[in-house]
Design a protein around this motif. Structure first.
Motif, PDB file in Angstrom:
ATOM      1  N   TYR A  38       7.302  -9.270   1.646  1.00  0.00           N
ATOM      2  CA  TYR A  38       5.938  -8.954   2.074  1.00  0.00           C
ATOM      3  C   TYR A  38       4.898  -9.307   1.005  1.00  0.00           C
ATOM      4  CZ  TYR A  38       7.770  -6.314   6.058  1.00  0.00           C
ATOM      5  OH  TYR A  38       8.395  -5.945   7.228  1.00  0.00           O
ATOM      6  N   ALA A  39       5.308 -10.055   0.001  1.00  0.00           N
ATOM      7  CA  ALA A  39       4.427 -10.303  -1.136  1.00  0.00           C
ATOM      8  C   ALA A  39       3.138 -11.017  -0.744  1.00  0.00           C
ATOM      9  CB  ALA A  39       5.166 -11.112  -2.198  1.00  0.00           C
ATOM     10  N   GLY A  40       3.168 -11.811   0.324  1.00  0.00           N
ATOM     11  CA  GLY A  40       1.982 -12.571   0.684  1.00  0.00           C
ATOM     12  C   GLY A  40       1.183 -12.018   1.831  1.00  0.00           C
ATOM     13  N   LEU A  86       2.810  -9.003  -8.244  1.00  0.00           N
ATOM     14  CA  LEU A  86       2.031  -8.970  -7.008  1.00  0.00           C
ATOM     15  C   LEU A  86       0.546  -9.155  -7.301  1.00  0.00           C
ATOM     16  CD1 LEU A  86       3.523  -6.067  -4.856  1.00  0.00           C
ATOM     17  CD2 LEU A  86       3.711  -8.518  -4.449  1.00  0.00           C
ATOM     18  N   ASP A  87      -0.137  -9.832  -6.387  1.00  0.00           N
ATOM     19  CA  ASP A  87      -1.575 -10.045  -6.554  1.00  0.00           C
ATOM     20  C   ASP A  87      -2.378  -9.084  -5.690  1.00  0.00           C
ATOM     21  OD1 ASP A  87      -1.000 -11.012  -4.067  1.00  0.00           O
ATOM     22  OD2 ASP A  87      -2.008 -12.936  -4.316  1.00  0.00           O
ATOM     23  N   ARG A  88      -1.748  -7.986  -5.281  1.00  0.00           N
ATOM     24  CA  ARG A  88      -2.428  -6.990  -4.460  1.00  0.00           C
ATOM     25  C   ARG A  88      -2.024  -5.588  -4.929  1.00  0.00           C
ATOM     26  NH1 ARG A  88      -1.502  -9.664   0.439  1.00  0.00           N
ATOM     27  NH2 ARG A  88      -1.433 -11.350  -1.070  1.00  0.00           N
ATOM     28  N   PRO A  89      -2.792  -4.558  -4.572  1.00  0.00           N
ATOM     29  CA  PRO A  89      -2.500  -3.218  -5.056  1.00  0.00           C
ATOM     30  C   PRO A  89      -1.147  -2.696  -4.576  1.00  0.00           C
ATOM     31  CG  PRO A  89      -4.740  -3.355  -4.211  1.00  0.00           C
ATOM     32  CD  PRO A  89      -4.057  -4.618  -3.806  1.00  0.00           C
ATOM     33  N   VAL A  90      -0.536  -1.881  -5.424  1.00  0.00           N
ATOM     34  CA  VAL A  90       0.733  -1.223  -5.110  1.00  0.00           C
ATOM     35  C   VAL A  90       0.475   0.264  -4.935  1.00  0.00           C
ATOM     36  CG1 VAL A  90       3.029  -0.624  -5.974  1.00  0.00           C
ATOM     37  CG2 VAL A  90       2.095  -2.913  -6.361  1.00  0.00           C
ATOM     38  N   TYR A 107      -1.558   1.355  -8.148  1.00  0.00           N
ATOM     39  CA  TYR A 107      -2.973   1.520  -7.821  1.00  0.00           C
ATOM     40  C   TYR A 107      -3.218   2.919  -7.245  1.00  0.00           C
ATOM     41  CZ  TYR A 107      -7.279   0.882  -5.072  1.00  0.00           C
ATOM     42  OH  TYR A 107      -8.525   1.016  -4.508  1.00  0.00           O
ATOM     43  N   ALA A 108      -2.252   3.393  -6.445  1.00  0.00           N
ATOM     44  CA  ALA A 108      -2.395   4.690  -5.785  1.00  0.00           C
ATOM     45  C   ALA A 108      -1.023   5.306  -5.546  1.00  0.00           C
ATOM     46  CB  ALA A 108      -3.141   4.545  -4.457  1.00  0.00           C
ATOM     47  N   VAL A 109      -1.018   6.591  -5.254  1.00  0.00           N
ATOM     48  CA  VAL A 109       0.197   7.314  -4.896  1.00  0.00           C
ATOM     49  C   VAL A 109      -0.015   7.991  -3.552  1.00  0.00           C
ATOM     50  CG1 VAL A 109       1.111   7.677  -7.220  1.00  0.00           C
ATOM     51  CG2 VAL A 109      -0.600   9.262  -6.311  1.00  0.00           C
ATOM     52  N   ASP A 110       1.094   8.214  -2.845  1.00  0.00           N
ATOM     53  CA  ASP A 110       1.038   8.739  -1.482  1.00  0.00           C
ATOM     54  C   ASP A 110       2.007   9.906  -1.371  1.00  0.00           C
ATOM     55  OD1 ASP A 110       1.466   9.111   1.329  1.00  0.00           O
ATOM     56  OD2 ASP A 110       0.805   7.076   1.711  1.00  0.00           O
ATOM     57  N   VAL A 111       1.543  11.011  -0.818  1.00  0.00           N
ATOM     58  CA  VAL A 111       2.390  12.203  -0.701  1.00  0.00           C
ATOM     59  C   VAL A 111       2.300  12.776   0.702  1.00  0.00           C
ATOM     60  CG1 VAL A 111       0.589  13.859  -1.412  1.00  0.00           C
ATOM     61  CG2 VAL A 111       3.004  14.387  -1.832  1.00  0.00           C
ATOM     62  N   ALA A 112       3.409  13.332   1.179  1.00  0.00           N
ATOM     63  CA  ALA A 112       3.426  14.028   2.471  1.00  0.00           C
ATOM     64  C   ALA A 112       4.201  15.338   2.309  1.00  0.00           C
ATOM     65  CB  ALA A 112       4.035  13.154   3.560  1.00  0.00           C
ATOM     66  N   SER A 113       5.527  15.255   2.358  1.00  0.00           N
ATOM     67  CA  SER A 113       6.339  16.476   2.289  1.00  0.00           C
ATOM     68  C   SER A 113       6.264  17.164   0.934  1.00  0.00           C
ATOM     69  CB  SER A 113       7.802  16.155   2.611  1.00  0.00           C
ATOM     70  OG  SER A 113       8.346  15.246   1.680  1.00  0.00           O
ATOM     71  N   GLY A 114       5.909  16.426  -0.106  1.00  0.00           N
ATOM     72  CA  GLY A 114       5.881  16.996  -1.453  1.00  0.00           C
ATOM     73  C   GLY A 114       4.784  17.997  -1.711  1.00  0.00           C
ATOM     74  N   GLY A 118      -0.704  -8.454   3.917  1.00  0.00           N
ATOM     75  CA  GLY A 118      -1.255  -7.116   3.757  1.00  0.00           C
ATOM     76  C   GLY A 118      -2.272  -7.060   2.631  1.00  0.00           C
ATOM     77  N   HIS A 119      -3.102  -6.042   2.680  1.00  0.00           N
ATOM     78  CA  HIS A 119      -4.113  -5.863   1.645  1.00  0.00           C
ATOM     79  C   HIS A 119      -3.574  -5.079   0.461  1.00  0.00           C
ATOM     80  CE1 HIS A 119      -6.476  -6.591   5.358  1.00  0.00           C
ATOM     81  NE2 HIS A 119      -7.227  -7.287   4.532  1.00  0.00           N
ATOM     82  N   ALA A 120      -2.456  -4.394   0.664  1.00  0.00           N
ATOM     83  CA  ALA A 120      -1.753  -3.660  -0.384  1.00  0.00           C
ATOM     84  C   ALA A 120      -0.329  -3.471   0.124  1.00  0.00           C
ATOM     85  CB  ALA A 120      -2.421  -2.312  -0.663  1.00  0.00           C
ATOM     86  N   LEU A 121       0.586  -3.101  -0.781  1.00  0.00           N
ATOM     87  CA  LEU A 121       1.954  -2.779  -0.377  1.00  0.00           C
ATOM     88  C   LEU A 121       2.255  -1.343  -0.760  1.00  0.00           C
ATOM     89  CD1 LEU A 121       4.324  -5.772  -1.260  1.00  0.00           C
ATOM     90  CD2 LEU A 121       3.363  -5.151   0.950  1.00  0.00           C
ATOM     91  N   LEU A 122       2.802  -0.589   0.190  1.00  0.00           N
ATOM     92  CA  LEU A 122       3.245   0.769  -0.087  1.00  0.00           C
ATOM     93  C   LEU A 122       4.762   0.742  -0.232  1.00  0.00           C
ATOM     94  CD1 LEU A 122       2.033   4.086   1.328  1.00  0.00           C
ATOM     95  CD2 LEU A 122       4.472   3.587   1.469  1.00  0.00           C
ATOM     96  N   VAL A 123       5.258   1.098  -1.408  1.00  0.00           N
ATOM     97  CA  VAL A 123       6.690   1.083  -1.673  1.00  0.00           C
ATOM     98  C   VAL A 123       7.220   2.499  -1.493  1.00  0.00           C
ATOM     99  CG1 VAL A 123       8.512   0.457  -3.277  1.00  0.00           C
ATOM    100  CG2 VAL A 123       6.355  -0.803  -3.291  1.00  0.00           C
ATOM    101  N   ASP A 124       8.127   2.655  -0.536  1.00  0.00           N
ATOM    102  CA  ASP A 124       8.604   3.977  -0.126  1.00  0.00           C
ATOM    103  C   ASP A 124      10.127   3.996  -0.140  1.00  0.00           C
ATOM    104  OD1 ASP A 124       8.598   6.567   0.796  1.00  0.00           O
ATOM    105  OD2 ASP A 124       7.660   6.118   2.725  1.00  0.00           O
ATOM    106  N   THR A 125      10.668   5.196  -0.010  1.00  0.00           N
ATOM    107  CA  THR A 125      12.104   5.365   0.158  1.00  0.00           C
ATOM    108  C   THR A 125      12.375   5.447   1.654  1.00  0.00           C
ATOM    109  OG1 THR A 125      12.155   6.677  -1.872  1.00  0.00           O
ATOM    110  CG2 THR A 125      14.116   6.754  -0.463  1.00  0.00           C
TER     111      THR A 125
END
Length: 207
Positions: free
Chosen positions: A115-117, A151-155, A176-183, A119-126
């Motif tokens: 997916y490197a090319g 990568l040339d876009r935000p992670v 660039y950012a972090v994402d939380v839900a259940s935590g 999307g405006h950013a990539l969200l790396v998840d488990t």
């Protein structure tokens, strides 16, 4: 300093708590193929999105079968951004071309290159076995940093993050950012407002 997204919001009180805590983005899970207490109907998502103030990004999180389906859902809800799970790279590219806002595909660490090319950013998840996120499990942060280094876009980093480990995660990956839900929940789909405040504060204070 990492920006913060609080995801899986199901009530106006939780949206308000995330906004007041200083979250840069909020997420609403709609039309996914996994069993989660954080999923809401499109009508509920639309109502909650209406409560999100300007300059906070209202994000629809979904597992669409096509780019067209994702666009239709996001426009129905009034979302500012779309986070997709399980959508192939070629469909993400179509989505980017047809949606007015940011498109963020969620990928596992070993899928970053695919997916490197797009999307405006990539969200790396488990990922879960069904392909969605929200497992509440961390992944190899060192491997994620290596996979995303060029990568040339935000992670955006997700997966098992909590107020207690988010600073370490930011230091390890430098996202660039972090994402939380259940935590930051007191129970499934219900946010602990103290934990939300602590998460956003610790994410922003991390070097």
């Amino acid at each position: 300093m990492a920006r913060a997204k609080v995801c899986g919001l199901t009530s106006e009180a939780d949206v308000r708590a995330a906004v007041e805590a200083g979250a840069d983005a909020v997420g609403f899970i709609v039309d996914v193929d996994v069993d989660t207490p954080r999923e809401v109907t499109p009508a509920t998502a639309e109502r909650l999105v209406e409560t999100v103030p300007p300059f906070v990004t209202a994000t629809i999180v979904t597992m669409p079968d096509s780019a067209a389906e994702a666009v239709t859902l996001a426009e129905l809800v009034g979302a500012d951004a779309i986070q997709t799970h399980g959508l192939p790279p070629e469909d993400v590219a179509v989505l980017v071309a047809n949606f007015y806002g940011p498109v963020v595909p969620a990928v596992p660490t070993d899928g970053v290159a695919d997916y490197a090319g797009v999307g405006h950013a990539l969200l790396v998840d488990t990922p879960s076995e069904a392909g969605g996120g929200g497992t509440g499990e961390t992944h190899d942060w060192a491997a994620t940093r290596e996979a995303t280094a060029d990568l040339d876009r935000p992670v955006i980093l997700a997966g098992g993050l909590t107020p207690d480990n988010v600073a370490d995660a930011v230091a390890a990956v430098d996202p660039y950012a972090v994402d939380v839900a259940s935590g930051v929940e007191s129970e499934g789909g219900v946010k602990d407002h103290d934990a939300v405040r602590a998460f956003v504060r610790n994410a922003g204070a991390a070097p």
